[in-house]
Design an enzyme around this catalytic site. Structure first.
Site, PDB file in Angstrom:
ATOM      1  N   ASN A  12       0.873  -1.175   0.000  1.00  0.00           N
ATOM      2  CA  ASN A  12       0.000   0.000   0.000  1.00  0.00           C
ATOM      3  C   ASN A  12       0.912   1.227   0.000  1.00  0.00           C
ATOM      4  O   ASN A  12       1.479   1.572   1.023  1.00  0.00           O
ATOM      5  CB  ASN A  12      -0.890  -0.050   1.253  1.00  0.00           C
ATOM      6  CG  ASN A  12      -1.701   1.218   1.450  1.00  0.00           C
ATOM      7  OD1 ASN A  12      -1.778   2.064   0.556  1.00  0.00           O
ATOM      8  ND2 ASN A  12      -2.303   1.347   2.625  1.00  0.00           N
ATOM      9  N   TRP A  13       1.040   1.847  -1.158  1.00  0.00           N
ATOM     10  CA  TRP A  13       1.981   2.971  -1.268  1.00  0.00           C
ATOM     11  C   TRP A  13       1.446   4.241  -0.623  1.00  0.00           C
ATOM     12  O   TRP A  13       2.169   5.218  -0.489  1.00  0.00           O
ATOM     13  CB  TRP A  13       2.312   3.230  -2.745  1.00  0.00           C
ATOM     14  CG  TRP A  13       3.056   2.124  -3.440  1.00  0.00           C
ATOM     15  CD1 TRP A  13       3.421   0.910  -2.919  1.00  0.00           C
ATOM     16  CD2 TRP A  13       3.552   2.133  -4.795  1.00  0.00           C
ATOM     17  NE1 TRP A  13       4.096   0.170  -3.850  1.00  0.00           N
ATOM     18  CE2 TRP A  13       4.191   0.896  -5.018  1.00  0.00           C
ATOM     19  CE3 TRP A  13       3.501   3.057  -5.831  1.00  0.00           C
ATOM     20  CZ2 TRP A  13       4.782   0.560  -6.241  1.00  0.00           C
ATOM     21  CZ3 TRP A  13       4.086   2.729  -7.055  1.00  0.00           C
ATOM     22  CH2 TRP A  13       4.720   1.496  -7.252  1.00  0.00           C
ATOM     23  N   LYS A  14       0.157   4.236  -0.304  1.00  0.00           N
ATOM     24  CA  LYS A  14      -0.488   5.423   0.286  1.00  0.00           C
ATOM     25  C   LYS A  14      -0.256   6.642  -0.615  1.00  0.00           C
ATOM     26  O   LYS A  14      -0.144   6.495  -1.826  1.00  0.00           O
ATOM     27  CB  LYS A  14       0.009   5.627   1.724  1.00  0.00           C
ATOM     28  CG  LYS A  14      -0.120   4.342   2.551  1.00  0.00           C
ATOM     29  CD  LYS A  14       0.034   4.540   4.020  1.00  0.00           C
ATOM     30  CE  LYS A  14      -0.137   3.199   4.725  1.00  0.00           C
ATOM     31  NZ  LYS A  14      -0.062   3.300   6.180  1.00  0.00           N
ATOM     32  N   HIS A 100      -9.468   1.192   4.744  1.00  0.00           N
ATOM     33  CA  HIS A 100      -8.213   1.357   5.473  1.00  0.00           C
ATOM     34  C   HIS A 100      -8.445   2.317   6.641  1.00  0.00           C
ATOM     35  O   HIS A 100      -9.215   3.263   6.531  1.00  0.00           O
ATOM     36  CB  HIS A 100      -7.134   1.906   4.533  1.00  0.00           C
ATOM     37  CG  HIS A 100      -5.778   1.887   5.168  1.00  0.00           C
ATOM     38  ND1 HIS A 100      -5.384   2.842   6.069  1.00  0.00           N
ATOM     39  CD2 HIS A 100      -4.741   1.018   5.042  1.00  0.00           C
ATOM     40  CE1 HIS A 100      -4.148   2.553   6.472  1.00  0.00           C
ATOM     41  NE2 HIS A 100      -3.739   1.456   5.872  1.00  0.00           N
ATOM     42  N   GLU A 102      -6.805   4.680   7.773  1.00  0.00           N
ATOM     43  CA  GLU A 102      -6.545   6.096   7.485  1.00  0.00           C
ATOM     44  C   GLU A 102      -7.744   6.742   6.799  1.00  0.00           C
ATOM     45  O   GLU A 102      -8.027   7.916   7.011  1.00  0.00           O
ATOM     46  CB  GLU A 102      -5.263   6.224   6.643  1.00  0.00           C
ATOM     47  CG  GLU A 102      -4.031   6.007   7.516  1.00  0.00           C
ATOM     48  CD  GLU A 102      -2.826   5.428   6.800  1.00  0.00           C
ATOM     49  OE1 GLU A 102      -2.787   5.430   5.560  1.00  0.00           O
ATOM     50  OE2 GLU A 102      -1.919   4.960   7.520  1.00  0.00           O
ATOM     51  N   GLU A 170      -5.429  -4.905  10.557  1.00  0.00           N
ATOM     52  CA  GLU A 170      -4.392  -3.902  10.793  1.00  0.00           C
ATOM     53  C   GLU A 170      -4.692  -3.139  12.082  1.00  0.00           C
ATOM     54  O   GLU A 170      -5.518  -2.221  12.080  1.00  0.00           O
ATOM     55  CB  GLU A 170      -4.335  -2.905   9.635  1.00  0.00           C
ATOM     56  CG  GLU A 170      -4.021  -3.531   8.297  1.00  0.00           C
ATOM     57  CD  GLU A 170      -3.464  -2.489   7.320  1.00  0.00           C
ATOM     58  OE1 GLU A 170      -2.319  -2.651   6.889  1.00  0.00           O
ATOM     59  OE2 GLU A 170      -4.170  -1.520   7.044  1.00  0.00           O
ATOM     60  N   GLY A 176       2.503   2.185  10.751  1.00  0.00           N
ATOM     61  CA  GLY A 176       3.489   3.258  10.621  1.00  0.00           C
ATOM     62  C   GLY A 176       4.216   3.612  11.901  1.00  0.00           C
ATOM     63  O   GLY A 176       4.900   4.631  11.961  1.00  0.00           O
ATOM     64  N   SER A 214       3.357  -2.167  10.319  1.00  0.00           N
ATOM     65  CA  SER A 214       4.803  -2.229  10.577  1.00  0.00           C
ATOM     66  C   SER A 214       5.455  -3.549  10.176  1.00  0.00           C
ATOM     67  O   SER A 214       6.400  -4.006  10.825  1.00  0.00           O
ATOM     68  CB  SER A 214       5.107  -1.892  12.044  1.00  0.00           C
ATOM     69  OG  SER A 214       4.725  -0.553  12.321  1.00  0.00           O
ATOM     70  N   GLY A 235       2.775  -1.105   4.292  1.00  0.00           N
ATOM     71  CA  GLY A 235       2.808   0.314   3.941  1.00  0.00           C
ATOM     72  C   GLY A 235       4.229   0.770   3.669  1.00  0.00           C
ATOM     73  O   GLY A 235       4.776   0.559   2.587  1.00  0.00           O
ATOM     74  N   GLY A 236       4.856   1.367   4.665  1.00  0.00           N
ATOM     75  CA  GLY A 236       6.178   1.975   4.507  1.00  0.00           C
ATOM     76  C   GLY A 236       7.204   1.087   3.814  1.00  0.00           C
ATOM     77  O   GLY A 236       7.936   1.537   2.925  1.00  0.00           O
TER      78      GLY A 236
HETATM   79  P1  PGA Z   1       2.845   0.278   7.629  1.00  0.00           P
HETATM   80  O1  PGA Z   1       1.376   0.499   7.034  1.00  0.00           O
HETATM   81  O2  PGA Z   1       3.385  -0.976   7.036  1.00  0.00           O
HETATM   82  O3  PGA Z   1       3.619   1.508   7.192  1.00  0.00           O
HETATM   83  O4  PGA Z   1       2.704   0.182   9.112  1.00  0.00           O
HETATM   84  C1  PGA Z   1       0.518  -0.588   6.836  1.00  0.00           C
HETATM   85  C2  PGA Z   1      -0.781  -0.115   6.223  1.00  0.00           C
HETATM   86  O5  PGA Z   1      -1.274   0.951   6.599  1.00  0.00           O
HETATM   87  O6  PGA Z   1      -1.343  -0.789   5.352  1.00  0.00           O
END
Ligand code: PGA
Length: 251
Positions: A12-14, A100, A102, A170, A176, A214, A235-236
């Site tokens: 997930n590149w966000k 998600h 977010e 999640e 993050g 994470s 994500g990251g």
């Molecule tokens: P993260 O994000 O790996 O940066 O913790 C995961 C996500 O939000 O899908």
């Protein structure tokens, strides 16, 4: 990990990536996946909407799948700034992340919204990845499993089957932050999710449950080996081809 459920490693590149960097990342992931020649796992990247088409072109023939990060529930219409599931499919996406945390936080998305978006994904021929997860306050007050159950019952559409849905667990506090639940906590949450899904869909035992929060190359092995974990939503660490490929390798 149950091998009957083909692991899915999703990036997930966000809201990250201008075209040049995104093309480097996409071609790096595509080259690694092609080199590995995996047939026992799936690798998905979910770039920002502006890059879905370009990334789809860039990874063509590599086996890498492409998804969106969100969609609107409607096919088309007066929804300025929104993107339909059909548009994502038209741009080359086969999957879409819905709900998600977010988006639940930033955009106030409710379980009902998420359910409608998952239905929109089906309508467009996409596979929805429905995200759920507890906040830190919910975990600390011992409400994790109840929260997950409520989210599942509200977000999973009627008619779901293992082939038509992926669920990502999640924990909001793990996204993050560099913090993760213990392997035992992940396994307990996933076992509970599968139990709840058993009451909602006919073949819950075959549905893929991803862990997200994470995940990185160094912890992917143990997290992916936890009971009932069938892949990761990353994500990251999905923004670096080598790191993301290391996670895919661990699956
Ligand atoms: P993260 O994000 O790996 O940066 O913790 C995961 C996500 O939000 O899908």
């Amino acid at each position: 990990m149950a091998r009957s459920r083909r692991p899915l490693i999703a990036g997930n590149w966000k809201m990250n990536g201008l075209r040049a960097d995104a093309m480097n990342l996409a071609t790096g992931v595509a080259a690694g996946v092609k080199r590995a020649g995996w047939t026992d796992r799936e690798v998905l990247v979910c770039p920002p909407a502006t890059l879905v088409m370009a990334v789809s072109e860039a990874v063509k023939g590599s086996g890498v799948l492409v998804g969106g990060q969100n969609c609107h529930a409607s096919v088309s219409g007066a929804h300025t700034g929104d993107i339909s599931a059909e548009m994502l499919g038209d741009a080359g996406a086969s999957h879409v992340i819905v709900g998600h945390s977010e988006r639940r936080t930033d955009c106030g998305e409710t379980d009902t919204d998420v359910r409608h978006k998952a239905e929109a994904a089906w309508r467009a021929g996409l596979l929805p990845i429905v995200c759920i997860g507890e906040t830190l306050a919910e975990r600390e007050s011992g409400r994790t499993l109840a929260v997950l159950e409520t989210q599942l019952k509200g977000s999973v559409p009627a008619g779901a089957t293992a082939a038509k849905l992926v669920v990502a667990y999640e924990p909001v506090w793990a996204i993050g932050t560099g913090k993760t639940p213990s392997v035992a906590e992940v396994a307990a949450a996933h076992a509970h999710i599968r139990r709840v899904l058993t009451g909602l869909i006919p073949d819950a035992g075959a549905l893929r449950l991803l862990y997200g929060g994470s995940v990185k190359g160094s912890n992917a092995g143990e997290l992916l080996a936890a009971g009932d974990v069938d892949g990761a939503l990353v994500g990251g660490a999905s923004l670096k081809a080598d790191e993301f490929l290391a996670i895919a390798k661990a699956a």
